[in-house]
Design a protein around this motif. Structure first.
Motif, short mmCIF file in Angstrom:
data_model
loop_
_atom_site.label_atom_id
_atom_site.label_comp_id
_atom_site.label_asym_id
_atom_site.label_seq_id
_atom_site.Cartn_x
_atom_site.Cartn_y
_atom_site.Cartn_z
N SER A 110 0.84 -1.20 0.00
CA SER A 110 0.00 0.00 0.00
C SER A 110 0.87 1.24 0.00
O SER A 110 0.42 2.32 -0.41
CB SER A 110 -0.91 0.01 1.23
N ALA A 111 2.12 1.10 0.48
CA ALA A 111 3.02 2.24 0.58
C ALA A 111 4.26 2.08 -0.28
O ALA A 111 4.93 3.08 -0.59
CB ALA A 111 3.44 2.44 2.03
N LEU A 112 4.58 0.86 -0.66
CA LEU A 112 5.81 0.58 -1.40
C LEU A 112 5.48 -0.12 -2.72
O LEU A 112 4.34 -0.48 -2.97
CB LEU A 112 6.73 -0.32 -0.57
N ALA A 149 -1.76 -3.81 7.44
CA ALA A 149 -0.89 -3.87 6.26
C ALA A 149 0.29 -4.78 6.57
O ALA A 149 1.31 -4.33 7.11
CB ALA A 149 -0.42 -2.47 5.88
N PRO A 150 0.17 -6.06 6.25
CA PRO A 150 1.28 -6.99 6.53
C PRO A 150 2.48 -6.70 5.63
O PRO A 150 2.34 -6.29 4.48
CB PRO A 150 0.68 -8.37 6.21
N GLY A 151 3.66 -6.96 6.18
CA GLY A 151 4.87 -6.94 5.38
C GLY A 151 5.01 -8.27 4.67
O GLY A 151 4.02 -8.83 4.20
N LYS A 173 17.89 -8.83 4.69
CA LYS A 173 18.78 -7.68 4.84
C LYS A 173 17.98 -6.37 4.79
O LYS A 173 18.36 -5.40 5.45
CB LYS A 173 19.83 -7.69 3.73
N ARG A 174 16.92 -6.35 4.01
CA ARG A 174 16.11 -5.14 3.84
C ARG A 174 15.21 -4.87 5.03
O ARG A 174 14.87 -3.72 5.33
CB ARG A 174 15.26 -5.29 2.56
N THR A 175 14.79 -5.92 5.74
CA THR A 175 13.87 -5.79 6.87
C THR A 175 14.65 -5.65 8.17
O THR A 175 15.45 -6.53 8.50
CB THR A 175 12.95 -7.02 6.96
N PRO A 176 14.44 -4.58 8.95
CA PRO A 176 15.17 -4.41 10.19
C PRO A 176 15.07 -5.62 11.13
O PRO A 176 16.05 -5.95 11.81
CB PRO A 176 14.52 -3.17 10.82
N ILE A 212 10.04 -2.65 7.81
CA ILE A 212 10.50 -2.42 6.43
C ILE A 212 10.05 -1.07 5.87
O ILE A 212 10.79 -0.44 5.10
CB ILE A 212 10.04 -3.58 5.51
N THR A 213 8.89 -0.57 6.29
CA THR A 213 8.44 0.74 5.79
C THR A 213 9.10 1.90 6.54
O THR A 213 8.98 3.04 6.12
CB THR A 213 6.91 0.89 5.89
N ALA A 214 9.77 1.59 7.64
CA ALA A 214 10.42 2.64 8.43
C ALA A 214 11.87 2.82 8.05
O ALA A 214 12.52 3.78 8.49
CB ALA A 214 10.31 2.31 9.91
N SER A 215 12.39 1.94 7.23
CA SER A 215 13.84 1.91 6.98
C SER A 215 14.15 1.99 5.49
O SER A 215 13.51 1.34 4.66
CB SER A 215 14.43 0.62 7.55
#
Length: 216
Positions: A110-112, A149-151, A173-176, A212-215
């Protein structure tokens, strides 16, 4: 609890596993008339639907320039129209009672965005904004309409990606949090949005994504 699905055999199987007072309500959520008629009949003959979770969804992966038109239309029907069809049918009864909870399933998309799933991304963006619209129109009637909104979660829908070692390595690596999400980690978010604890939460998109949406 009432479970919905189109496949009556699978629906009966899951209902049996759930046990207790679980009921089944078989209808196609992409069919507006069928959704309205079935929900109206259930409310009239069985009882009130106080909490609705709109969870129908499909995925189709293809480069956008070659994306099949029929697959695009099916994504729109399943991922967006179903939320409108069932949401409106249930909300009409909730509005009369001046109370109710609607939880839609959006997505980190929804955001990416990422390559090969542009139409899916479009549908999940639509779900997020439709959720905000529901809250705007219906909060005054006592309804709370929000979305989860699941990752990236290890589910059958994502099986191809989970089994892709290069993608899984990139995702970790992409997900904190450094891993795929587990289905049970969505439960608390849904319970919160379906409970009195969220009585003043409306039009909110709750990302459950390991950061993931914060980083960047």
């Amino acid at each position: 609890m009432v479970l919905n699905g189109r496949n009556r055999e699978k629906l009966a199987e899951v209902t049996s596993i759930m046990g207790g007072k679980t009921r089944q309500l078989a209808f196609d959520v992409t069919d507006y008339a069928e959704a309205r008629c079935t929900i109206d009949s259930f409310e009239r003959e069985v009882g009130a639907i106080d909490i609705l979770v709109n969870n129908a969804g499909i995925q189709h992966r293809s480069p956008l320039e070659n994306f099949p038109e029929d697959a695009f239309q099916q994504l729109l029907k399943t991922n967006v129209a179903s939320v409108f069809n069932v949401g409106q049918a249930v909300a009409r009864h909730m509005i009369a009672r001046r109370m109710g909870k609607i939880v839609n399933i959006a997505s980190v998309q929804s955001a990416l965005a990422r390559p090969g799933i542009a139409p899916y991304t479009a549908t999940k963006g639509a779900v997020a904004n439709l959720t905000k619209g529901m809250a705007t129109d219906w909060a005054g009637y006592g309804l709370q309409c929000n979305a989860i909104a699941p990752g990236y979660f290890d589910t059958p829908l994502n099986a191809a990606l989970v089994n892709d070692l290069s993608f899984s390595s990139w995702l970790e690596k992409r997900t904190p949090a450094g891993r795929w999400g587990r289905i049970e980690e969505l439960t608390g978010a849904c319970v919160f949005l379906a409970s009195d604890a969220s009585s003043f939460v409306n039009g909110h998109i709750l990302y459950v994504d390991g950061g993931i949406t914060a980083s960047l």
